[in-house]
Design a protein around this motif. Sequence first.
Motif, PDB file in Angstrom:
ATOM      1  N   LEU A   1       0.822  -1.211   0.000  1.00 36.90           N
ATOM      2  CA  LEU A   1       0.000   0.000   0.000  1.00 36.90           C
ATOM      3  C   LEU A   1       0.855   1.260   0.000  1.00 36.90           C
ATOM      4  O   LEU A   1       0.592   2.205  -0.760  1.00 36.90           O
ATOM      5  CB  LEU A   1      -0.943   0.005   1.206  1.00 36.90           C
ATOM      6  N   VAL A   2       1.872   1.287   0.838  1.00 39.49           N
ATOM      7  CA  VAL A   2       2.756   2.458   0.903  1.00 39.49           C
ATOM      8  C   VAL A   2       3.466   2.658  -0.432  1.00 39.49           C
ATOM      9  O   VAL A   2       3.559   3.791  -0.927  1.00 39.49           O
ATOM     10  CB  VAL A   2       3.760   2.329   2.072  1.00 39.49           C
ATOM     11  N   GLN A   3       3.947   1.589  -1.038  1.00 40.36           N
ATOM     12  CA  GLN A   3       4.625   1.704  -2.328  1.00 40.36           C
ATOM     13  C   GLN A   3       3.689   2.252  -3.397  1.00 40.36           C
ATOM     14  O   GLN A   3       4.076   3.106  -4.197  1.00 40.36           O
ATOM     15  CB  GLN A   3       5.194   0.351  -2.757  1.00 40.36           C
ATOM     16  N   ASP A   4       2.450   1.767  -3.421  1.00 38.93           N
ATOM     17  CA  ASP A   4       1.482   2.255  -4.409  1.00 38.93           C
ATOM     18  C   ASP A   4       1.178   3.735  -4.216  1.00 38.93           C
ATOM     19  O   ASP A   4       1.109   4.501  -5.180  1.00 38.93           O
ATOM     20  CB  ASP A   4       0.187   1.444  -4.340  1.00 38.93           C
TER      21      ASP A   4
ATOM     22  N   MET B   1       3.112   5.955  -2.811  1.00 37.65           N
ATOM     23  CA  MET B   1       4.314   6.722  -3.159  1.00 37.65           C
ATOM     24  C   MET B   1       4.452   6.855  -4.673  1.00 37.65           C
ATOM     25  O   MET B   1       4.846   7.913  -5.169  1.00 37.65           O
ATOM     26  CB  MET B   1       5.562   6.075  -2.560  1.00 37.65           C
ATOM     27  N   LYS B   2       4.128   5.815  -5.426  1.00 39.14           N
ATOM     28  CA  LYS B   2       4.194   5.893  -6.894  1.00 39.14           C
ATOM     29  C   LYS B   2       3.258   6.979  -7.413  1.00 39.14           C
ATOM     30  O   LYS B   2       3.632   7.771  -8.273  1.00 39.14           O
ATOM     31  CB  LYS B   2       3.836   4.545  -7.521  1.00 39.14           C
TER      32      LYS B   2
ATOM     33  N   SER C   1       4.424  10.505  -9.124  1.00 39.67           N
ATOM     34  CA  SER C   1       3.901  10.819 -10.451  1.00 39.67           C
ATOM     35  C   SER C   1       3.232  12.192 -10.469  1.00 39.67           C
ATOM     36  O   SER C   1       3.438  12.984 -11.394  1.00 39.67           O
ATOM     37  CB  SER C   1       2.907   9.739 -10.872  1.00 39.67           C
ATOM     38  N   THR C   2       2.439  12.481  -9.444  1.00 43.03           N
ATOM     39  CA  THR C   2       1.769  13.780  -9.342  1.00 43.03           C
ATOM     40  C   THR C   2       2.785  14.909  -9.215  1.00 43.03           C
ATOM     41  O   THR C   2       2.694  15.924  -9.915  1.00 43.03           O
ATOM     42  CB  THR C   2       0.815  13.799  -8.136  1.00 43.03           C
ATOM     43  N   ILE C   3       3.760  14.732  -8.349  1.00 46.30           N
ATOM     44  CA  ILE C   3       4.781  15.760  -8.147  1.00 46.30           C
ATOM     45  C   ILE C   3       5.577  15.982  -9.423  1.00 46.30           C
ATOM     46  O   ILE C   3       5.846  17.124  -9.813  1.00 46.30           O
ATOM     47  CB  ILE C   3       5.701  15.379  -6.970  1.00 46.30           C
TER      48      ILE C   3
END
Length: 71
Positions: free
Chosen positions: A20-23, A25-26, A30-32
Motif C-alpha cells: 500500500l505504501v509503495q502504491d 508513493m508511486k 507521479s503527481t509531483i
Amino acid sequence: MSHGLFYHYFKSKEELFTTLVQDVMKVSYSTIDSLYHAPGSPKDKIRLLTEAIMLTVYCLYLKRDSKKEKL
C-alpha cells in the motif's frame, strides 16, 4: 475478506502495508513530477499540489465518512 483470501494475495500484514505504501508513493511521485514539468510559477505549482492532496484526502477519507453518517 476472509483470512484465506488475504493470505492468498499477501504473505503477511506487513507485506500488505508495504504494498500500500509503495502504491501511494508511486502516485505521489507521479503527481509531483507532472506538476514539476507543468507550466506556471512555483506558487502556482504549490497551489496545484495542495489542491491534489486535499482532493485525495477528501475522496479517500471525508467522502467515505460522510456516506457512513447518512446510513
